[in-house]
Each structure stands twice: as C-alpha cells, then as structure tokens.
Scaffold this motif. Structure first.
Motif, short mmCIF file in Angstrom:
data_model
loop_
_atom_site.label_atom_id
_atom_site.label_comp_id
_atom_site.label_asym_id
_atom_site.label_seq_id
_atom_site.Cartn_x
_atom_site.Cartn_y
_atom_site.Cartn_z
N ALA A 84 28.21 42.23 44.23
CA ALA A 84 28.54 43.49 43.56
C ALA A 84 27.57 43.71 42.41
N ASN A 85 27.24 44.98 42.13
CA ASN A 85 26.40 45.29 40.97
C ASN A 85 27.34 45.52 39.80
N VAL A 86 27.38 44.54 38.92
CA VAL A 86 28.37 44.57 37.85
C VAL A 86 27.68 44.96 36.54
N THR A 87 28.26 45.95 35.87
CA THR A 87 27.69 46.40 34.59
C THR A 87 28.51 45.79 33.46
N HIS A 88 27.82 45.25 32.51
CA HIS A 88 28.49 44.77 31.30
C HIS A 88 28.59 45.96 30.37
N PRO A 89 29.79 46.39 30.02
CA PRO A 89 29.93 47.67 29.31
C PRO A 89 29.31 47.64 27.90
N GLU A 90 29.27 46.47 27.28
CA GLU A 90 28.73 46.43 25.92
C GLU A 90 27.23 46.23 25.93
N LEU A 91 26.79 45.38 26.83
CA LEU A 91 25.35 45.13 26.89
C LEU A 91 24.63 46.29 27.59
N LYS A 92 25.38 47.09 28.33
CA LYS A 92 24.81 48.20 29.09
C LYS A 92 23.75 47.71 30.08
N THR A 93 23.99 46.56 30.61
CA THR A 93 23.05 46.04 31.61
C THR A 93 23.83 45.72 32.87
N THR A 94 23.09 45.72 33.97
CA THR A 94 23.74 45.52 35.25
C THR A 94 23.19 44.27 35.92
N PHE A 95 24.06 43.50 36.48
CA PHE A 95 23.65 42.29 37.18
C PHE A 95 24.23 42.32 38.58
N GLN A 96 23.52 41.69 39.47
CA GLN A 96 24.08 41.58 40.81
C GLN A 96 24.75 40.21 40.90
N LEU A 97 26.09 40.23 41.05
CA LEU A 97 26.85 38.99 40.99
C LEU A 97 27.62 38.80 42.29
N ALA A 98 27.89 37.55 42.58
CA ALA A 98 28.64 37.24 43.80
C ALA A 98 30.12 37.55 43.56
N ILE A 99 30.77 38.09 44.57
CA ILE A 99 32.20 38.36 44.47
C ILE A 99 32.95 37.08 44.81
N LEU A 100 33.97 36.77 43.99
CA LEU A 100 34.75 35.57 44.26
C LEU A 100 36.03 35.89 45.01
N GLY A 101 36.59 37.05 44.74
CA GLY A 101 37.82 37.41 45.44
C GLY A 101 38.30 38.77 45.01
N VAL A 102 39.25 39.31 45.77
CA VAL A 102 39.85 40.59 45.39
C VAL A 102 41.19 40.28 44.73
N LYS A 103 41.33 40.70 43.47
CA LYS A 103 42.54 40.37 42.72
C LYS A 103 43.63 41.39 42.99
N LYS A 104 43.26 42.64 42.99
CA LYS A 104 44.30 43.66 43.14
C LYS A 104 43.70 44.94 43.68
N ASN A 105 44.23 45.37 44.82
CA ASN A 105 43.89 46.70 45.28
C ASN A 105 45.07 47.60 44.95
N PRO A 106 44.90 48.57 44.05
CA PRO A 106 46.05 49.32 43.55
C PRO A 106 46.76 50.12 44.63
N SER A 107 46.13 50.36 45.74
CA SER A 107 46.78 51.17 46.76
C SER A 107 47.91 50.43 47.46
N SER A 108 47.67 49.18 47.77
CA SER A 108 48.68 48.47 48.55
C SER A 108 48.48 46.97 48.47
#
Lengths: 705, 260
Positions: B181-205
C-alpha cells in the motif's frame, strides 16, 4: 567512408513531449467509441487494448533510444574514451540504464493493470483502471526528464563530431598552443579551421582530408597541449591526448623556435618528453615551424641543440617549415605520408592476410621466342589516309570542309593572328574585346565581318532600301519575274480545269422526295443512337452485366428484356414480336410461383366445398377456418424463399412443441437484460425505480414524491 | 561539412544580422500579447491543460516573490540587542523579530488540541453484498449458485492456500490481490510503499473484514519497520494502522493514511 557515423540517431524528445507523443498516438491509433451497452468482454478488450498499445509505444520508443546510442564497450576505444571525456562515461551509462529500467517498469505496470481490467465488471471500472494505468506509465516517463534531456544533449554533440575513421591513413598534428597546427591543417586540406592568435582557438578535434599518391589521407588537428600531469589536463587537452593514444598514425610534433607562441624552447622540449610514451609505434616527425620568422640556421645554437637532442632521443627526423612562406609544407606532408604508407605496407606484408593474395599472384617475364620483329599492323587504307592528311596527329590537323560556315579563327591567315592574339598567346574573344573597348552598350562586335559573300570587299558596303524607285527587297531573286509569270499561268490553267469539271458533272441523287425523307430519318435516328450510346459510355459508373441490366427494375425504368419494351422495339423495326414473346414466357422462371398459388387456391376451394357437408360445432368450424387460412398463408409463403419458417426437423428439433420450448427459453435468457442496452448495462431506467412505482398514485402526488 | 559548434562558427564568421538584438527584445515584449491571444482563443481540453500550466507558473512566481518578501521582513532587529554588558549565555543571540515563529507555534498547539484518534475518512459509503460478490454458477448443469467471487481488491496473507473447490465458497481472484500500500504519513507529508500486514476492519461488514476486502475507509495494518518509528515506551513499532483513502479496484493500487 566514415565507419563511425553518429548522425543517424533520431532526436530524443523531452519528457513532456514524449508523454504527448505516446498519448496522442494511443488516441489516434486505437478505437475511441465504446458504449456501456456493449458486452462486457468487448468493453474490457477495448480498454486492455488501449493500455497495451500505450505500453508498446513507450517501450518501442525507449528501445529505439537504447539501440540508437552507441554502447561504449562496443565502439572503438578511441570513441569510447572520447565519449568518456566529453560526456562522462558513468553519467552516460546511468542515463541509458535508467531508460532501460523505465521501460521494464512500464511493462510491469501494463501487465498488472491489464490483469485487473480482466476482473472489471463495468465500463466505468474499466475506464478508471485504464486512466490509472496510463497515468502511472506517464509518471514513470516524467521521472526520466533529466536523463532524456541529457541524452538529447549528448546526441546533438555526438552527431556534430567530425566523422573520423580510426583505422584509416591518418596524419595527426600535436604541440603546444599557437605553434601553427591549425594553419598547417588549412594549408594541406580544405578543413577551414579557425586560426586565431590566441591559445586554445581549436577546442576540439578537427578533421580534414588531403590527397597524396592518389590516396586519401585523413588529417587531424588537435587542440594544444600544455605541459602538466594527466590529472590536471582539462577536457580540451584530453581530446588531443586520446587521439594520440588510440589512433595509429603519423604524428607531427610542432616546435616554434622563434618562441612567438609564448612558450620557450625548454617548455616545448619538456612537453615532448612528457608525452613521449604516446609516440610509441607511431611515425614521428618533429616540425620546426615559423622559419620565416627565424630561420633554422639563425636559431641560437643551444636551442638548436635541444631540439636536435629530441630528434636523437626519439629517433626521428626534424623538418623545417613555414606556413606563411609555404616553405617545406608539401615536403612535410610528403614525408609524413611516405613514412606511414611504408609502415602500413610493411604491416600488411608481415600480416597473415597477405598469404592469401600472394598465393594467387604470379609474375611472368616473357623471353623472346625468336629474332622476328613483330610490329603493330596498320591497314593500308589508314596509311593512305594519314598520308593524305585526312587523319593524323595533332600537329597536322585534318582539313574539313568549311563551306556554309562563318569565318573563324582557323580560316584567318597566320599574318593577322597577332591582332587577335593576346600578349600571352591566348585567343581574344569578342567578349574580351567588348570589355577592352568600354563594356556592353558601348561596343558591340561587328557581325558583318562574318558575312559570306562572293567578294570579301563587299562585306561592309551599305545596302540601300530603295533603289531607282524600287524596293530592293523585291529583287533579291534575279529570276523573280519569270517565276511570277509561271505561277500566274498555272493558276489560270487550274481554273479552266475546274470549270470543265463542273460542266460534265451529274446531279446529286436519283431518289425521290419520299425516299430522301426516309434516308434523312434513318440518318437522324443513327445520330441519336450514337449520341445516346456515347453519353452512356462516358458516364463514370459501374457497368452491369447485360443479363442484369435487362431485367425489370420498376415501372419507370423497365429493363431492355421486358416484354413490353421488346415488343415496342420490335414493332418499331417492323417485326412481329408475338411469337418471340410467347417463347420467352415459356422460359420465364418467375411464372412458377403463380402456378403454386393457384394450386393452393384449388385446395382451399376443395376444403370449403366439403366442409358444409359435415356436421360440426361452431368452435370447430372456427378452428377449421383458422387453420385453413393459416395453411393458405403458409402455402403462399413457401415460394417466398427465406421468410418461410423451416421445418422443426430442419432446425434440429423434433417437434413443434420443442420449437415452442426453444422460443420460450430464448426469451427467458433475454429477460436478464431486457429493457437495458445490453448485459453490461447496470443502469436502472426510471420505470424500474421502486420509489417511483410504489405507493399511491393520486393526482398531484405521484411526481412530487 | 560543419564540425562541432557550427552555429557559433557561423556567427563568428558572418556575424549576426544588424537588428538581431532589437528583434529579440521585440519578440520578448510581444510574448505577453501572444500568450493572451492564445489563452483567449483556446478551448476544450487544450485550454484546460494550458490554464493549468499557466496557473502553476504563476503560483511558483508568486511563491518566489513571497519568499523574498518573507526574507525581508525577518531581518535582524538591531534595536532588540541589549546595550552594555550581557551575560555569557546571551552573547551569541541576535535580535530577531520572532513574529513568524510565534504564529507557527500557535498553529502547532491548535493542531495538537484536535482529536488524537480522528480517522481521516469518518463516513464510509456501505458496499452491498451484490456489488461485492459475483455469483458463480456451478454443477454439471450450471444451476447451483452457492459460490461467490469477490469483485473488489483483497488482501490475502502469505500462508493462504485455496481450499478444495468443493468447499471454497468465496473466491478471491489472484489478479485482485494486493500486497503493498502507498501509505502517507500525515505529519511528514511523505508517502512510502509499505507491505500490508492484515485487514483490521472493513466498516461495511464483518464478512469483508474476514475476507480481507480492501475498500475505501478500510483500516489496514501496515509494516512500518522501514520508517523507524518508535513507540512511547521506546520500542520500535513495526505494525501500524492506516486507513484506505481510495477505491483500490478503480485505481489498481492501495492508498492509505497512517493513523497516528
């Protein structure tokens, strides 16, 4: 014959340009119209094609660049080193490497996104994925901005490098700045190198060509070299060093004992010593230049001694030369060329390849067979002609007849030759004379000199226009009156003959007025037919075969073979067409159908005849009637070909019931997307929206909900 | 054949035309009018592109001007330097007007006051089952319909093996599986491509959470060991939450914001 030609590389577009090129090409070369109603497979392949095409275009472009640019490992070490100094080998390789990476990245993006498009279930999703794919590919290209700009600069510079062949016969000049290398180059070649009285006028290698012994020699002018260590040398000097290091050539080391170049003889000698290792295996000559300023004999003995020491050290000859007075220029060129040529021939003879040639060579020295002296055979006729002076060598030119030609220099006697000859013995033309006597408009040659008259003295006589009251132009021919009389006689005779012919002639025709009218009518008709056929022929439209052309098309344009048309035509010609038409009717194919209908009518009649006889219920009669009418319709349409429904057995079904079932199934299959544009259509039309179709539908409430 | 810098050479030999400088000057001064003419004439996509480019140019121009202005208003304040003897710890201080700095600190404080665990996308449009799953027909006569194919992007762990087709109810196509996933650090305003470890919560179901479906608003856990973030207790954090901010099935990639 330049082996290394970097001029063919195509320009490298900048990153934004490249993106524009790629996207525009995709837009222009792939289909552009798609509807959400199409089958989803079609929509997917439409977008996949776009992605694939863009990727192909990009990788095609990048591969072109990668193959265009020379690989430094593959080219001649001279060029490899030159590229290293001029463009920095690491930078060059890095830029090309980045392009290569970009290409593989783009391939990867395309692969991933196409895989995702395969799972897309709507046109919108396909479109979004395509957009993302193209965007990501363009981003990859955008990141190559710096490398592309750099490569474009390199390409421009490379393409302007002189086309220098590292393996050919080469003369190379080197030395300190301002010692006269470029002037020498300009002397022996047409290189047209800039010569200025300051150091480093020549900033890069220049190439010129000269001829010696019918061979082509490449002359290389190098920038001046200063005397310091290799690490301290700048790019300009390095080019000279690279040329010295990698080319097998004849080297001219230029010295300037007059020291006008700004460097002392000691400095010049120390430079020679420091770059001496580069002269190994080369034909070296030390050139003492600018002897017009300071002749070699007048050079201080110690300086002379130093230069001669160099010659002894390096085991090479010393030659004096001056570019200004051109003293020794050609001698230097000849010496350098000879030395190199000798070396090259030696190398070739020593090499392996020579055996292949030598084996095939054999030189014969024929020995005389006997004492007979065999001379060339000259035919007697030729000998005679030579004796007559009709043919021969240049000193006795053959005399040709000059009758009818104007007088030329050849005809003028030897006496007046002095007048037309210049002091230098060259022939004076009329043009020269014109310029001598005041130019065009002032003096023009007198053409009367060339008049060919019986007596030459008459040439300049004035000719009057009117003489003794008569125009002399009328009397150019001495026998003019006799000829005129002859002409008049002839004319009179011709007139008489004509009159005699008219007298004995018959009247025009022997037809009466009725016949003549008929003939006129025939002629008119012929003319009309001709005109019509010409008009038809000149029309530019496809020509139909006669068999089709003849058929009836509609009531306004009935074909040639239509019954009425044929009848009309034949009657006009006075032929009775009835038999002809009868025969045609019997062959007419379309008549078969009529018979079929009439037969079915007979059947119907039969049925209707026997039905009232039996007692059946009302509904049964209705049913019977309906089936009868249907049967009649069926019969009528049988002969109609395609519209006729086929037998169940012909469609592959066993009975009518099966046909019904099949129809029903087909309908059911279609129900899934009926009302929609196709199976990819997820849109819900208004009549299917629940809130609009449920609840009360009173006046005024329905549309407000 | 010209060698090397043939343009310069030509100029050196033949010079430039007499009015070259004047022409250059005029060309430059006419450029404004030319541009405006074009801007007024152009329409459609070209106009959009052109305006966007011009806007960018103008923005950078404004920024550079503003930068120069800022520099000028942050000049050393000589009067603020105290007269006379100064203690050693104040020696190397210069009087600088701190107006800018102060305003920045105020902003910073205001920011910190805001909710700490606020999620970037608080409201999520629910995804219905029939949009999420495609029914697969199975059986010899293709009349069984108990199989489902997930039509959205999913995260599937490394150790996952597909079940026997007889028991596999949900199919997650390998073409739609996401690993990074391309993850943005909101304070650093930089984006990194990081490995996904798992899905914690899908709000739909809850089902979607279990299946690892990635939709907009899904909370995922990403591997942040590359960033070198440290927890309050001083340990190196390697798994952190992030919220997906895009529709991965439409973009072909997962974008997320790190929750800090």
């Amino acid at each position: 014959m330049p082996v290394y030609n970097f001029k063919k590389m195509s320009p490298v577009p900048s990153a934004p340009d490249l993106i524009d090129i790629v996207l525009m090409r995709t837009q222009r070369r792939t289909p552009t119209v798609i509807h959400p109603g199409y089958k989803i497979n079609r929509i997917r392949s439409f977008y996949m094609r776009k992605i694939k095409f863009t990727q192909q275009t990009i990788s095609e472009r990048l591969s072109k660049m990668l193959t265009d640019f020379p690989r430094l490992n593959d080219i001649h070490p001279f060029y490899a080193d030159l590229c290293n100094t001029l463009y920095d080998r690491d930078h060059y390789k890095l830029a090309l490497g980045q392009l290569n990476t970009a290409r593989s990245l783009v391939d990867q993006i395309a692969r991933d996104m196409i895989r995702m498009v395969k799972y897309a279930d709507s046109a919108y999703r396909c479109k979004c994925l395509k957009r993302a794919a193209l965007g990501r590919m363009c981003t990859v290209l955008k990141r190559q901005k710096a490398s592309l700009a750099y490569l474009e600069e390199v390409r421009k510079h490379l393409s302007r490098l002189p086309s220098l062949d590292p393996n050919t016969r080469t003369i190379l000049m080197c030395g300190l700045p301002n010692v006269g290398k470029s002037s020498f180059m300009n002397k022996i070649t047409r290189g047209n190198v800039d010569v200025q009285p300051y150091a480093f006028t020549t900033k890069s290698l220049f190439v010129g060509h000269c001829d010696y012994k019918y061979l082509r020699w490449q002359v290389i002018d190098t920038p001046g070299i200063l005397d310091h260590s290799l690490e301290q040398r700048n790019t300009i000097e390095m080019q000279a060093i690279i040329a010295l290091a990698h080319l097998t050539c004849s080297v001219l080391y230029f010295c300037d004992p007059s020291e006008q170049c700004g460097y002392t003889v000691e400095q010049q000698c120390s430079l020679f010593r420091s770059i001496k290792p580069l002269f190994a295996n080369k034909q070296l000559i030390i050139i003492v230049n600018k002897v017009d300023q300071l002749p070699w004999d007048e050079v201080q003995p110690e300086k002379r001694e130093m230069i001669e020491d160099l010659g002894r050290d390096a085991n090479c000859s010393i030659m004096t030369m001056s570019n200004i007075s051109e003293h020794g220029v050609s001698a230097v060129k000849a010496a350098a060329c000879d030395k190199l040529l000798e070396k090259r021939v030696d190398a070739r003879v020593a090499g392996k390849k020579v055996d292949g040639v030598m084996n095939r060579l054999q030189v014969f020295h024929p020995t005389p067979r006997d004492g007979v002296h065999r001379q060339a055979h000259i035919p007697d006729s030729v000998k005679q002609a030579v004796a007559d002076g009709r043919i021969g060598s240049a000193d006795h030119k053959p005399k040709r007849s000059r009758k009818g030609y104007a007088e030329t220099v050849d005809d003028i006697d030897k006496n007046d030759e002095d007048a037309t000859m210049d002091v230098s013995g060259q022939l004076k033309t009329a043009r020269d004379l014109m310029w001598e006597n005041g130019g065009p408009g002032v003096w023009a040659p007198d053409y009367r000199e060339q008049y060919d008259l019986k007596d030459k003295d008459w040439r300049f006589d004035a000719i009057p226009e009117i003489m003794d009251g008569k125009n002399i132009a009328d009397f150019v021919d001495p026998d003019i009156e006799k000829k005129l009389a002859e002409l008049e006689d002839e004319e009179e005779q011709l007139l008489e003959e004509l009159a005699a012919q008219r007298m004995g002639e018959e009247p025009d025709s022997d037809l009466d007025s009725e016949e003549e009218a008929a003939v006129a009518a025939i002629r008119d008709r012929k003319k009309i037919i001709k005109n019509i056929s010409q008009a038809n022929r000149s029309e530019n439209k496809p020509v139909l075969p006669r068999s089709i052309r003849g058929r009836t098309k509609d009531k306004h344009d009935r074909g040639d073979r239509n019954k009425d048309v044929v009848k009309d035509k034949m009657e006009r010609l006075g032929v009775d067409a009835s038999i002809m038409i009868k025969r045609g009717r019997s062959l007419d194919k379309t008549r078969g159908r009529k018979r079929g209908i009439s037969v079915s009518r007979d059947v119907e009649m039969d049925n209707s005849n026997d039905s009232p006889g039996t007692e059946i219920s009302k509904t049964q009669t209705k049913k019977q009637r309906r089936s009868r009418s249907e049967a009649a319709k069926r019969e009528a349409s049988i002969s109609r070909g395609h519209s006729r429904p086929r037998d169940p057995s012909q469609i592959g079904l066993h009975s009518d019931a099966a046909v019904e079932a099949a129809k029903k199934l087909e309908k059911q299959g279609r129900r899934m997307w009926e009302g929609g544009a196709g199976e990819g259509d997820n849109r819900k039309a208004v009549h299917l929206v629940r809130w609009m179709n449920t609840g009360k539908k009173r006046n005024g409430t329905h549309y407000c909900r | 054949m010209p060698q090397h810098e043939h343009m310069e050479r030509h100029r050196k030999l033949h010079g430039r035309r007499m009015d070259a400088e004047e022409r250059d000057r005029k060309k430059e001064s006419r450029l404004v009018h030319k541009r405006s003419e074009f801007a007024q004439k152009v329409h459609g996509i070209r106009a959009k592109i052109y305006q966007k480019r011009r806007f960018k140019e103008k923005a950078t121009m404004r920024k550079t001007i503003a930068m120069h202005n800022q520099r000028s208003n942050q000049h050393a304040n000589d009067e603020a330097v105290a007269d006379g003897a100064v203690p050693a710890y104040l020696l190397d201080r210069e009087g600088v007007s701190r107006a800018k700095v102060l305003s920045n600190t105020v902003k910073q404080k205001r920011k910190e006051k805001a909710g700490k665990w606020e999620v970037p996308i608080p409201k999520v449009k629910p995804v219905a089952d029939d949009e999420m799953f495609k029914i697969l027909k199975t059986g010899k006569r293709q009349k069984k319909a108990w199989k489902r194919m997930v039509t959205k992007c999913t995260f599937v762990g490394d150790s996952f093996t597909r079940k026997n087709p007889k028991y596999e109810r949900f199919i997650r196509p390998s073409g739609l599986r996401m690993k990074r996933a391309n993850v943005t650090h909101p304070e650093l305003k930089t984006t990194f491509q990081l490995a996904i470890l798992g899905v914690k919560k899908n709000p739909s179901s809850q089902i979607y959470t279990n299946l690892g479906v990635l939709t907009k608003g899904t909370i995922i856990e990403v591997n942040v060991s590359e960033l070198g973030l440290v927890t309050t207790s001083g340990k190196v954090a390697w798994g952190k939450m992030a919220q997906v901010t895009n529709n991965p099935e439409l973009d072909g990639c997962v974008n997320a914001v790190l929750l800090v």
